[in-house]
Design an enzyme around this catalytic site. Structure first.
Site, short mmCIF file in Angstrom:
data_model
loop_
_atom_site.label_atom_id
_atom_site.label_comp_id
_atom_site.label_asym_id
_atom_site.label_seq_id
_atom_site.Cartn_x
_atom_site.Cartn_y
_atom_site.Cartn_z
N PHE A 39 -32.27 -29.81 108.72
CA PHE A 39 -31.02 -29.84 109.48
C PHE A 39 -30.48 -28.42 109.63
O PHE A 39 -30.21 -27.75 108.62
CB PHE A 39 -30.00 -30.73 108.76
CG PHE A 39 -30.41 -32.18 108.67
CD1 PHE A 39 -30.00 -33.09 109.64
CD2 PHE A 39 -31.23 -32.63 107.64
CE1 PHE A 39 -30.39 -34.42 109.57
CE2 PHE A 39 -31.63 -33.96 107.56
CZ PHE A 39 -31.20 -34.86 108.53
N VAL A 77 -30.88 -29.37 104.19
CA VAL A 77 -29.79 -28.80 104.97
C VAL A 77 -29.83 -27.29 104.77
O VAL A 77 -29.86 -26.81 103.64
CB VAL A 77 -28.44 -29.37 104.47
CG1 VAL A 77 -27.27 -28.65 105.12
CG2 VAL A 77 -28.36 -30.87 104.73
N CYS A 78 -29.86 -26.53 105.87
CA CYS A 78 -29.94 -25.07 105.77
C CYS A 78 -28.70 -24.50 105.09
O CYS A 78 -27.56 -24.77 105.51
CB CYS A 78 -30.09 -24.45 107.15
SG CYS A 78 -29.84 -22.67 107.14
N ILE A 79 -28.92 -23.68 104.08
CA ILE A 79 -27.78 -23.18 103.29
C ILE A 79 -26.87 -22.27 104.11
O ILE A 79 -25.63 -22.41 104.05
CB ILE A 79 -28.26 -22.49 102.00
CG1 ILE A 79 -27.07 -22.14 101.10
CG2 ILE A 79 -29.09 -21.24 102.28
CD1 ILE A 79 -27.43 -21.80 99.69
N ALA A 82 -24.99 -24.33 106.57
CA ALA A 82 -24.09 -25.23 105.84
C ALA A 82 -22.85 -24.48 105.35
O ALA A 82 -21.73 -24.99 105.41
CB ALA A 82 -24.83 -25.88 104.68
#
Lengths: 130, 102, 144
Positions: A39, A77-79, A82
């Site tokens: 994501f 989820v991409c940090i 995010a």
């Protein structure tokens, strides 16, 4: 065959997450391997557990979480994306001095390298976005 | 080494569909989904662009997205094959790579 | 995954193409695409970038974002050579359609280690047909 899926848009505004969900489910139903669902961009917003859609609407976060539980799906989820958009797990919330986290079950926060790795490891990568 | 191109936007709103059609290599196919399906209707200002490539390239439409927008297979330009999500997966598997025109 | 499998994985070199069709700043796609490009350099993959349609505006010279309060990330394209990302394909028809020429783009150079570190341009202007051939020659195509 080994698939990877990239989702660039959040739930509800765009159909991207719905299409990606139906596609991923169809992959798994056909017996394919899904190496990872990644994501990115506003796609990270699929990973908050705090959404409350109307009862007669689909609950995309719940759909993803259930799919992950059923198939042991790796949903990342991409940090960096995010952090920009306020999606935090417990560790990140503590590290950034925030008073709450909101990551939904089945999602994990990790680096962009996980997307590149998925591109390397999977036979096919399919992108859903705007 | 054919590619499956995916298009999810109407050609009347974005340039993605038109641009995709100009970048097809031999053997490439196009799968149209989401709002892209409105571009597949026959007798539109875009139908000529589709006719120009449909002889050399396979065109696919995602059935659930046609249904959602009140489009029937008979409404579409000729030569479009309708698939479901499982068919989408098969197409991705059959082609060497997938390129999304976002 | 065992250590052995991980070692094998990192030795795979695939052709990655990053397709850029959107102008910068109006949406975040150009910036977040560039962030993936930089990360992919660490994986020693064969990386190319495609700029077509409004994506050619990402490389236009003289970007000044002070008055919109956003970070000007265009200098990062100039640094791509340091990450051994040296193939930036720009479509001529897309430039023409927008009234742009190669002279409107930033100068982006890299040092070719196989040619006594000679400075060479990273931007390659290609026709639409050549761009289609670049796209057809990849293992993984990413668009944002």
């Amino acid at each position: 065959m080994k698939f990877a899926v990239l989702i660039n848009e959040g739930p509800y505004t765009h159909q991207a997450s719905d299409s990606a969900y139906h596609f991923t489910k169809a992959c798994l139903d056909k017996g394919h391997d899904v190496f990872r669902v990644f994501f990115y961009n506003d796609g990270v917003n699929n990973g908050t557990r705090l959404t409350v859609p109307p009862q007669d609407d689909r609950n995309l976060q719940k759909n993803w979480t259930e799919l992950a539980e059923k198939h042991d799906l790796d949903m990342v989820v991409c940090i960096a994306a995010a952090q920009r958009r306020g999606i935090l797990d417990e560790n990140e919330a503590r590290r950034q001095g925030k008073d709450a986290d909101n990551i939904a079950p089945g999602f994990r926060i990790s680096g962009l390298g996980q997307l590149v790795e998925a591109g390397i490891a999977a036979d096919r990568l399919v992108v859903f976005g705007d | 080494m054919p590619t499956l191109h995916t298009v999810n936007k109407s050609p009347f709103e974005r340039t993605a569909f038109g641009s995709c059609l100009k970048h097809l290599a031999a053997g490439d196919a196009v799968l149209v989904l989401e709002d892209g399906v409105v571009g597949l209707r026959k007798a539109t200002a875009f139908a000529g662009d589709l006719d120009a490539v449909s002889g050399d390239h396979k065109l696919y439409a995602l059935g659930p997205d046609l249904d959602a927008r009140g489009l029937k297979p008979d409404d579409l330009v000729s030569g479009v094959t309708v698939v479901d999500y499982g068919g989408f997966v098969d197409l991705v598997a059959e082609h060497d790579r997938t390129q999304a025109w976002l | 995954m065992s250590m052995d499998e991980q070692t094998i994985d990192t030795e795979v070199v695939k052709k990655f193409l990053y397709v850029n069709r959107k102008a910068p700043y109006g949406t975040i796609y150009a910036l977040e695409s560039l962030e993936v490009v930089l990360i992919s350099a660490a994986f020693d993959q064969d990386v190319s970038l495609a700029f077509l349609d409004d994506g050619v505006y990402q490389l236009v010279d003289g970007q000044d974002t002070k008055a919109i309060g956003m970070k000007n990330f265009s200098p990062t394209y100039r640094a791509l050579g340091d990450y051994e990302i040296t193939k930036l394909f720009v479509e001529k028809e897309s430039l023409d359609e927008r009234g742009l020429t190669e002279d409107d783009l930033m100068e982006i150079m890299y040092e070719d280690e196989d040619d006594d570190w000679a400075e060479k341009p990273s931007i390659r202007i290609v026709s639409r047909t050549e761009m289609a051939a670049v796209m057809a020659d990849q293992d993984v195509v990413l668009s944002f």
